[in-house]
Design an enzyme around this catalytic site. Structure first.
Site, mmCIF file in Angstrom:
data_model
loop_
_atom_site.group_PDB
_atom_site.id
_atom_site.type_symbol
_atom_site.label_atom_id
_atom_site.label_comp_id
_atom_site.label_asym_id
_atom_site.label_seq_id
_atom_site.Cartn_x
_atom_site.Cartn_y
_atom_site.Cartn_z
ATOM 1 N N ARG A 35 53.318 64.012 21.779
ATOM 2 C CA ARG A 35 52.073 65.001 21.521
ATOM 3 C C ARG A 35 51.809 65.692 22.873
ATOM 4 O O ARG A 35 50.620 65.336 23.489
ATOM 5 C CB ARG A 35 51.055 63.963 21.032
ATOM 6 C CG ARG A 35 51.191 63.258 19.787
ATOM 7 C CD ARG A 35 50.081 62.430 19.329
ATOM 8 N NE ARG A 35 50.463 61.726 18.142
ATOM 9 C CZ ARG A 35 49.839 62.036 16.996
ATOM 10 N NH1 ARG A 35 48.918 62.955 16.824
ATOM 11 N NH2 ARG A 35 50.157 61.413 15.836
ATOM 12 N N GLU A 76 47.653 51.486 21.999
ATOM 13 C CA GLU A 76 47.177 52.511 20.851
ATOM 14 C C GLU A 76 47.592 52.027 19.521
ATOM 15 O O GLU A 76 46.769 52.155 18.558
ATOM 16 C CB GLU A 76 47.605 53.877 21.175
ATOM 17 C CG GLU A 76 46.861 54.675 20.323
ATOM 18 C CD GLU A 76 46.983 56.354 20.585
ATOM 19 O OE1 GLU A 76 46.926 56.939 19.659
ATOM 20 O OE2 GLU A 76 46.858 56.413 22.005
ATOM 21 N N LYS A 77 48.647 51.460 19.228
ATOM 22 C CA LYS A 77 49.212 51.280 18.031
ATOM 23 C C LYS A 77 50.405 49.951 17.827
ATOM 24 O O LYS A 77 50.952 49.796 19.076
ATOM 25 C CB LYS A 77 49.790 52.366 17.294
ATOM 26 C CG LYS A 77 51.087 53.022 17.964
ATOM 27 C CD LYS A 77 51.482 54.325 17.156
ATOM 28 C CE LYS A 77 50.603 55.396 17.580
ATOM 29 N NZ LYS A 77 50.579 56.106 18.615
ATOM 30 N N ASP A 84 48.120 56.026 24.290
ATOM 31 C CA ASP A 84 49.109 56.767 24.500
ATOM 32 C C ASP A 84 48.556 57.959 25.694
ATOM 33 O O ASP A 84 47.461 57.799 26.133
ATOM 34 C CB ASP A 84 48.872 57.829 23.124
ATOM 35 C CG ASP A 84 49.944 57.297 22.202
ATOM 36 O OD1 ASP A 84 50.635 56.110 22.411
ATOM 37 O OD2 ASP A 84 50.065 57.943 21.021
ATOM 38 N N ASP A 113 47.445 60.556 26.742
ATOM 39 C CA ASP A 113 46.946 61.740 26.590
ATOM 40 C C ASP A 113 45.257 61.254 26.427
ATOM 41 O O ASP A 113 44.822 60.261 26.413
ATOM 42 C CB ASP A 113 47.218 62.367 25.445
ATOM 43 C CG ASP A 113 46.916 61.900 23.833
ATOM 44 O OD1 ASP A 113 46.371 60.532 24.135
ATOM 45 O OD2 ASP A 113 47.809 62.232 22.952
ATOM 46 N N TYR A 140 57.421 60.710 24.488
ATOM 47 C CA TYR A 140 56.147 60.971 23.752
ATOM 48 C C TYR A 140 55.945 62.496 23.362
ATOM 49 O O TYR A 140 56.122 63.425 24.254
ATOM 50 C CB TYR A 140 54.824 60.806 24.879
ATOM 51 C CG TYR A 140 53.667 60.801 24.113
ATOM 52 C CD1 TYR A 140 53.137 59.639 23.157
ATOM 53 C CD2 TYR A 140 52.621 61.700 24.629
ATOM 54 C CE1 TYR A 140 51.922 60.074 22.677
ATOM 55 C CE2 TYR A 140 51.537 61.944 24.138
ATOM 56 C CZ TYR A 140 51.058 61.172 23.204
ATOM 57 O OH TYR A 140 49.755 61.103 22.494
#
Length: 676
Positions: free
Chosen positions: A330, A7-8, A103, A105, A328
């Site tokens: 979130r 994701e990043k 991530d 989610d 994580y």
């Protein structure tokens, strides 16, 4: 070649660090010694096309165009991300195996899925794509995750749910914003009136609370205490319980409004004997509160440290990515996978190595204990926020980082202490025909509450976590009593009190309202289908939604209180009730969760949304927003283009989750309709 798409960059580097060495760093990717590659997105690489991409006439904001509903959804690369998309295009062609490493989610799932779709991946390569779920960036945790790859197809419902959410936000926000901005011009309001599926009901909560406070009229009410003594002069007090005969003199909350009635009770019990009617003693226990979800942590941090939701999220992100001290952040889960209990000894050791102050002077945690937090049935894509196996050097942390790390660590350690044990005694006493009650708690064993002895503000710190709250019964001392025992009422006391208005929202209480929105839903039928935990927005978006309302000058702070501005009030009072109450969007959130659990379909969510949107646009055109007459437009720096679906480049991914970032593929065709 296996291509991991993270994701990043920070997540990409964590994956690459455990692949065969030596590593070769390229422009936008890292190649391992065995030829496998890690590349990354930088948040969403794609964004929704502007309305004028569907028709040039939509460049002008005109009411007759509304509602704008794309027949085929269009995505476009973000201008600054075209280089990274080109890197991924080349690597995807080279790869024989793709791994979605977004991530853990729904937004992380969609974020990578949408770029895979945009690059035209089809056939066997798409069918065989795998999913890597990482919630801890430390090497040993990443290695474990690499050994537990799953089929990416298993997560299609998660991606579809995020897709439906983003399209709903685009449709609702873009059309309603245009409609009310156009109508606002007609009454002299020159600013853009941003209306959102989630942000507007949140603003509505604040506006209605402010109005309730402004219109509140305090009134006196009365209570009576009986000060009692036993034969051996042991003293305690009990409170009068009004009978049904007193109902005409009471309000809807059971408070006595007649001073004369209360004075009469005082006169009747002075110097009279009372008889113990009932004594109930129960041994009770309270298990440790669950580990933190993001919202639970944000609420407790707001109460204890005065931190805003956004500052908690940003600080947690630093603890996760930079320091690798928590998992994580979130997460909306407060549970842990059963297999992770095996890590307890090493996680506890890491916590105590860096933060031994948490257990100073108390029993040590017992890693063999297993609280109800370990429950596979309650864990989906991600689990609760807990410390990692990396020892913390608190001196390297900022004050905010240290505070939140200790908060998360303490909550985790609580899982390894026995239950809090206490004895609760309730006594009923009859005096001159009236019923009086008292209740007391006697601590038997502190259990996990030993950890709270290290916290100075126990009374208000742990409300959202099931720990100490303002409503905890005072630990009173009452003598040993038995049924039929005669007591002397030495004196009756009249207490005159005043009803209090509701309190203004704070960061903690507004977050609490957003996470347990069923309390504020007005439609009883909708309330029935909502769970206590159903909320407005997601764990990752709530902080951004609140900040957005401040940025758009709809909310302001007065000390710790959050209040609505004149613009915020004017907007809410101009909108139909259905757009300002949480009923509709809470139901939508419930349906989106159902999609992610394979219990509902994309189209069953979108069709009623489009029907209600059509009605709302017609309502907007039928009346002018007169509440905004004379209200000056704030200089917020927002341009009209912002509200046509394009996200500000300055916004973080937190905000991006509230905006429209979707794949160019759509599960089902969506009709295009215009108001008549």
């Amino acid at each position: 070649m296996i291509l991991y798409i993270a994701e990043k960059p920070s997540l990409g580097r964590a994956i690459a660090d455990v692949l065969p060495k030596p590593l070769k760093k390229g422009d936008g990717f890292i190649r391992a010694a065995n030829g496998d590659c890690v590349s990354w997105c930088v948040g969403h690489l794609l964004e929704q096309a502007e309305p004028d991409a569907y028709s040039p006439e939509y460049k002008s904001w005109k009411f007759e165009h509304l509602p704008i509903v794309p027949e085929t959804w269009k995505m476009k690369p973000k201008y600054k991300m075209r280089g990274q998309i080109a890197v991924l295009r080349g690597l995807v062609k080279e790869a024989s195996q793709l791994v979605n490493a977004g991530d853990p989610d729904r937004e992380g799932q969609l974020l990578v899925d949408e770029i895979i779709a945009h690059l035209g991946v089809k056939g066997t390569k798409l069918q065989q794509a795998q999913r890597l779920l990482i919630s801890d960036l430390n090497p040993q945790a990443v290695k474990r995750a690499l050994g537990q790859l799953r089929s990416n197809r298993d997560f299609i419902p998660l991606s579809t749910s995020a897709l439906a959410r983003s399209r709903a936000d685009w449709l609702y926000g873009m059309n309603m914003t245009r409609a009310y901005t156009i109508q606002g011009r007609k009454v002299g309001y020159q600013g853009v009136l941003s209306v959102g599926r989630v942000q507007t009901p949140v603003l509505g909560l604040v506006v209605r609370r402010d109005a309730e406070i402004a219109g509140f009229s305090s009134k006196p009410f009365y209570e009576v205490l009986a000060h009692l003594a036993t034969d051996d002069q042991q003293r305690f007090s009990a409170k009068w319980q009004p009978s049904e005969a007193c109902q005409p003199y009471m309000d809807e909350e059971g408070r006595v409004l007649s001073k004369g009635l209360a004075q009469n009770v005082v006169g009747r019990i002075n110097g009279q004997n009372g008889t113990v009617e009932k004594v109930t003693a129960q041994d009770k226990k309270q298990n440790a509160p669950l580990p933190y979800s993001l919202s639970a942590l944000q609420i407790d941090a707001a109460k204890r440290f005065g931190m805003s939701a956004k500052s908690v999220l940003d600080t947690c992100q630093s603890l996760y990515e930079k320091h690798k001290l928590i998992t994580y952040p979130r997460s909306d889960s407060r549970y842990l996978p059963a297999e992770q209990h095996a890590l307890a000894p090493s996680v506890i050791a890491a916590v105590l190595n860096g933060a031994s102050e948490l257990v100073a002077g108390i029993e040590q945690p017992n890693a063999k204990l297993k609280s109800k937090a370990w429950n596979d049935k309650k864990v989906e894509a991600h689990h609760a926020i807990v410390p990692t196996e990396k020892p913390a050097n608190l001196q390297n942390l900022s004050q905010a980082e240290k505070q939140l790390y200790l908060q998360v660590a303490r909550q985790y350690l609580m899982q390894f202490y026995p239950a809090y044990l206490y004895k609760e005694t309730q006594v009923e006493i009859i005096i001159a025909g009236g019923l009086f009650k008292t209740k007391a708690k006697q601590e038997v064993a502190l259990g996990w509450k030993q950890l709270l002895k290290q916290s100075k503000d126990k009374a208000n710190t742990y409300g959202s976590s099931g720990q100490v709250t303002d409503d905890d019964e005072h630990l009173a001392n009452i003598p040993a009593l038995k049924k039929g025992q005669v007591l002397l009422c030495e004196q009756g006391e009249l207490l005159e009190k005043q009803t209090q208005p509701p309190k203004h929202f704070t960061d903690a209480t507004l977050l609490s309202a957003m996470t347990g929105i069923s309390r504020y839903v007005t439609d009883s039928e909708i309330r029935k289908i909502l769970k206590d935990t159903d909320g407005l927005g997601t764990e990752a978006t709530r902080a951004g939604i609140i900040e957005l309302l401040f940025k758009r000058n709809y909310l302001t702070r007065q000390g710790k209180s959050i209040v609505a501005t004149e613009v915020g009030k004017g907007l809410i009072n101009s909108l139909p009730q259905s757009a300002t109450t949480p009923d509709m969007t809470a139901l939508w959130e419930n349906n989106l969760d159902a999609i992610s659990r394979k219990e509902a379909k994309y189209q069953s969510f979108m069709e009623p949304l489009l029907a209600s949107l059509q009605q709302l646009i017609e309502q907007a055109g039928a009346q002018l927003p007169t509440s905004l007459q004379g209200v000056k437009s704030p200089d917020t720096g927002f341009k009209k283009r912002r509200y046509s679906g394009k996200k500000s480049t300055a916004a973080t991914r937190t905000t991006s989750k509230t905006t429209s970032k979707t794949t160019s593929k759509k599960p089902a065709p969506v009709r295009k309709s215009k108001s008549t």
